[in-house]
Design an enzyme around this catalytic site. Structure first.
Site, PDB file in Angstrom:
ATOM      1  CD  GLU A 178       2.388  -3.701   9.611  1.00 36.23           C
ATOM      2  OE1 GLU A 178       3.578  -3.861   9.932  1.00 36.23           O
ATOM      3  OE2 GLU A 178       1.973  -3.839   8.442  1.00 36.23           O
ATOM      4  CE  LYS A 201       6.152  -1.401  11.822  1.00 38.72           C
ATOM      5  NZ  LYS A 201       5.811  -2.581  11.017  1.00 38.72           N
ATOM      6  CD  GLN A 202       2.862   1.941   9.793  1.00 37.03           C
ATOM      7  OE1 GLN A 202       3.261   0.841  10.153  1.00 37.03           O
ATOM      8  NE2 GLN A 202       2.808   2.301   8.525  1.00 37.03           N
ATOM      9  CD1 TRP A 241       0.625  -0.484   3.168  1.00 36.80           C
ATOM     10  CD2 TRP A 241      -0.503   1.437   3.401  1.00 36.80           C
ATOM     11  NE1 TRP A 241       0.996   0.081   4.377  1.00 36.80           N
ATOM     12  CE2 TRP A 241       0.317   1.262   4.552  1.00 36.80           C
ATOM     13  CE3 TRP A 241      -1.303   2.581   3.332  1.00 36.80           C
ATOM     14  CZ2 TRP A 241       0.372   2.178   5.600  1.00 36.80           C
ATOM     15  CZ3 TRP A 241      -1.257   3.494   4.387  1.00 36.80           C
ATOM     16  CH2 TRP A 241      -0.420   3.292   5.502  1.00 36.80           C
ATOM     17  CG  ASP A 242       4.784   0.754   1.624  1.00 37.27           C
ATOM     18  OD1 ASP A 242       3.828   0.111   2.073  1.00 37.27           O
ATOM     19  OD2 ASP A 242       5.940   0.673   2.076  1.00 37.27           O
TER      20      ASP A 242
HETATM   21  C1  BGC Z   1       4.811  -1.059   7.702  1.00 39.43           C
HETATM   22  C2  BGC Z   1       3.764  -1.181   6.618  1.00 39.43           C
HETATM   23  C3  BGC Z   1       4.459  -1.128   5.277  1.00 39.43           C
HETATM   24  C4  BGC Z   1       5.573  -2.165   5.186  1.00 39.43           C
HETATM   25  C5  BGC Z   1       6.386  -2.024   3.930  1.00 39.43           C
HETATM   26  C6  BGC Z   1       5.840  -2.168   7.526  1.00 39.43           C
HETATM   27  O1  BGC Z   1       6.830  -2.054   8.491  1.00 39.43           O
HETATM   28  O2  BGC Z   1       4.205  -1.186   8.971  1.00 39.43           O
HETATM   29  O3  BGC Z   1       2.842  -0.119   6.716  1.00 39.43           O
HETATM   30  O4  BGC Z   1       3.530  -1.349   4.269  1.00 39.43           O
HETATM   31  O5  BGC Z   1       6.457  -2.004   6.267  1.00 39.43           O
HETATM   32  O6  BGC Z   1       6.995  -0.771   3.856  1.00 39.43           O
END
Ligand code: BGC
Length: 757
Positions: free
Chosen positions: A484, A589-590, A355-356
């Protein structure tokens, strides 16, 4: 934070070689040309610890899923970009001693990535008792002949006499470190000693994933003249050797020209002829001439997309490094490709599409590349709709579920909390269509193919929500949000928001779609009514007292404490804590709620934005590289300048300073748009809505000024922000009105206006 390269606006340079940092150094000096890429491995070989990495865009393998306990709905394979045959090899011996920096004495180590021309240079002086030889390596992957890699090694004898033996290799005996069964994914097909080629094919697989055939060819030159050494071959391996002698003060240059063709472009039986033609083309020019052709393309790219920062070289280096690495990974020239989180710099994340792309790559590429590049990224997903329908069916649901991780539309990631639960992607991917439509003004995609994507995802959401009679609301249970660090939560505010948005934008745009598209998607009145009911009655967790949206139903029941209370030495928590401890913790996390506030920025008041930012940011560890940029943009909007700059640095220098202590695995390519977004959408406050473009710029205290260019609706606009002043110039294109703070200015082509900021 660990900084192993020096600060410089156009170079990433070090004068030190520390074996403990080898992998980190290799990641940061990876180069690519959006056709292929290599880590900063040493040509002459290295017997210490390192990560061998050569990657070819779009060449991948479905590695059988390996889990202890199979869960229905798991994908059968994990797709991964293959470690491709290693073409870098140029082993060296001086007076019979193999040059291996893990073993020999050397001095004056120098390694530098020239960002202006995408050229990697390395040198050192080999020291023996009575001999000193300086070796200087130059390497680039050509932008003008994509299949070509060029290596040049100059040997200069500084003292004594040297017999120099060299062995150029093409080596197909490579493995992925992350292979599930330690398998070799390549079968050798043929070696041709006369033509200096090896040909390999990926192993057969039972999943209808096409096998890839690649052919590699090399040619040598000595002091610019074609050279033929002695050739030996083994299965999937070719070595060509030669030697010369030099006395003190003398030098010689060895050049290795490599061509790589794959069955993505050339059928197996035509590869030998095609590569010979390409090699002839490369060898018709000198190394310097080939480099000049390559550099010319970089100059054009920099001309349209460089961001300058005066007064802070570290910040300047960061943004240029990001732009360089992004463009070395993807420049939109091959519609079949996408952008993997590690690009060509490592194996992690399988090199697949996440999804990035839609959430992070699209917003920047919209403004630095022609609209067709973003459109190609949208079409990539449209082409994968059959896979998305398959994924939804696997989960027993209707419609189309785009995968979290994929090469072909079929989900190929097998952690249940991601595969089954991180479904917010099915809103993020459609949201990119919205962004494209609004930024470019081109409605033709949403009116046609885009509508297939919208309706497929809308149908998914309508079947994934459930109605809670108790609450009288639609809910979405059992999900993982962008954060996550908590799984299987109920009513993740971001996911619920995205789901309702997909339904409502689909309903809004459906009547405007072409007749053909409407007939194709065939949405019944009953479906429309159901979607409207979900939109009207979606449940959004909130806390009235705190005035915040809740990340999920149970968030406030956690032991909510700020990140500042994490004991010293325990960050990143994902490298110090058990997964169980992380999942129970309040640490994020984000961006999650804040990701939604960023996407739907104009829906919320400043007060709402501030309350949510002030609540969530202190809980956020930013252990996803995608995190700091979104926070930087919101911090800038809220006037939290210092925070915005801190987070800018964290995103723009994430890999250069190894913030998350994981750059050894490769660079964080998809988050490399973050520095650009933080400057343009954050510090310059750029927003767009239909045909309305606006800015609210400021210059961070630490900086003197910054500038960037935008490609906006067939126009090129240059923006320069200095303290107290903003200059906007319409370099090319039709007259335009731009809002700066509360003032609207009109610009004719070639006109520049200067306003007080
Ligand atoms: C992030 C995800 C991301 C993936 C790839 C993960 O660490 O939590 O949001 O899609 O890394 O970049």
């Amino acid at each position: 934070m660990k900084r192993i390269f020096e600060i410089d606006p156009w170079h990433v340079t070090t004068h030190e070689f520390n074996p403990a940092n080898k992998r980190l150094q290799e990641s940061i000096t990876a180069i690519g040309n959006d056709y292929m890429g290599v880590r900063g491995n040493f040509e002459e070989g290295y017997s210490g610890d390192y990560l061998q990495g050569t990657y070819l865009a779009g060449v991948w393998f479905p590695d059988k899923t390996r889990v202890g306990w199979w869960k229905n709905g798991y994908p059968e394979y994990f797709g991964k970009s293959l470690n491709a045959p290693n073409f870098l090899g140029l082993k060296l011996k001086v007076n019979g001693v193999a040059i291996d920096l893990a073993k020999v004495e050397f001095s004056d180590f120098y390694l530098s990535l020239d960002m202006h021309q995408g050229l990697l240079t390395r040198s050192f002086i080999y020291q023996a008792d009575d001999t000193q030889v300086k070796f200087t390596f130059n390497r680039f992957l050509s932008n003008s002949i994509k299949e070509a890699a060029l290596i040049q090694v100059k040997a200069e004898v500084l003292a004594g006499k040297a017999k120099i033996e060299f062995t150029s290799t093409l080596d197909g005996n490579v493995v992925n470190e992350d292979s599930n069964y330690d398998e070799h994914f390549w079968d050798a097909l043929a070696e041709d000693a006369d033509a200096r080629t090896i040909q390999l094919r990926t192993k057969p697989n039972p999943y209808k994933v096409p096998q890839f055939t690649v052919l590699l060819q090399s040619g040598l030159r000595l002091d610019g003249q074609k050279y033929q050494g002695k050739v030996e071959t083994k299965s999937g391996f070719l070595a060509e050797t030669g030697e010369f002698e030099l006395s003190q003060g003398e030098s010689k240059t060895i050049e290795k020209d490599i061509v790589v063709v794959t069955s993505r472009d050339v059928p197996a039986d035509e590869q030998a002829a095609a590569s010979q033609k390409l090699l002839d083309q490369v060898q018709a020019k000198s190394f310097a001439e080939n480099l000049a052709d390559h550099t010319k393309i970089w100059e054009k790219r920099w001309e349209s997309s460089d961001v300058t920062i005066e007064g802070d070289d570290a910040a300047q280096q960061g943004i240029r490094f990001n732009i360089l690495q992004l463009f070395m990974t993807y420049y939109g020239e091959d519609k079949r490709l996408n952008v993997g989180p590690k690009g060509f710099t490592g194996e992690k994340y399988g090199g697949a599409t996440y999804w990035d792309t839609e959430a992070y790559i699209v917003p920047m590429y919209l403004a630095v590349a022609p609209a067709s590049v973003t459109r190609a990224l949208l079409e990539y997903r449209h082409d994968q709709l059959p896979g998305a329908y398959h994924n939804a069916k696997q989960q027993g649901l209707d419609g189309a579920l785009f995968p979290m991780v994929t090469f072909n539309g079929i989900e190929c990631h097998n952690e249940w909390e991601i595969t089954f639960e991180e479904i917010h992607r099915n809103g993020d991917i459609p949201f990119a269509i919205y962004q494209y439509t609004h930024y470019t003004g081109d409605t033709s995609y949403i009116e046609d193919e885009g509508m297939d994507v919208m309706v497929g995802t809308a149908r998914f959401w309508a079947s994934r929500v459930h109605y809670s009679k108790h609450a009288g609301k639609y809910m979405i249970h059992g999900v993982t949000g962008p954060n996550e660090y908590e799984n299987n939560v109920n009513n993740n505010w971001f996911t619920n928001t995205m789901a309702a948005w997909v339904l409502s934008w689909t309903l809004e745009r459906l009547p405007l779609a072409t007749k053909e598209a409407q007939a194709r998607v065939n949405v019944s009145d009953e479906e429309k009514a159901k979607w409207q009911d979900i939109i009207d009655n979606m449940y959004y967790p909130e806390d009235q007292e705190l005035g915040i949206f809740l990340q999920q139903d149970g968030f406030l029941d956690k032991d909510v404490r700020p990140v500042s209370e994490i004991p010293e030495g325990q960050r990143p928590i994902n490298q110090h804590w058990s997964w169980d401890k992380i999942l129970r913790s309040p640490f994020i996390k984000q961006a999650d709620v804040l990701q939604g506030i960023y996407f739907f920025n104009d829906r919320f008041t400043m007060e709402q934005k501030e309350r949510n930012f002030d609540f969530y940011e202190p809980l956020t560890v930013h252990e996803s590289s995608l995190s700091p940029s979104i926070h930087a943009i919101l911090a800038a909007e809220l006037g939290k300048q210092e925070k915005a700059v801190e987070l800018y640095e964290r995103t723009a220098r994430l890999d250069l300073d190894n913030y998350n202590n994981d750059t050894v695995d490769g660079l964080h390519i998809t988050s490399m748009t973050g520095g650009w977004l933080a400057i343009v959408q954050g510090f310059a406050g750029m927003r767009y809505d239909h045909d309305h473009l606006s800015f609210k710029p400021f210059v961070p205290d630490k900086w003197n000024s910054y500038s960037f260019k935008l490609n906006y609706r067939d126009r090129i606009i240059a923006v320069e922000v200095v303290k107290g002043e903003v200059k906007i110039k319409l370099i090319k294109g039709q007259a335009l009105a731009v809002q700066v703070f509360d003032e609207t200015i009109h610009l004719e082509e070639g006109e520049e206006k200067c306003l007080k900021a």
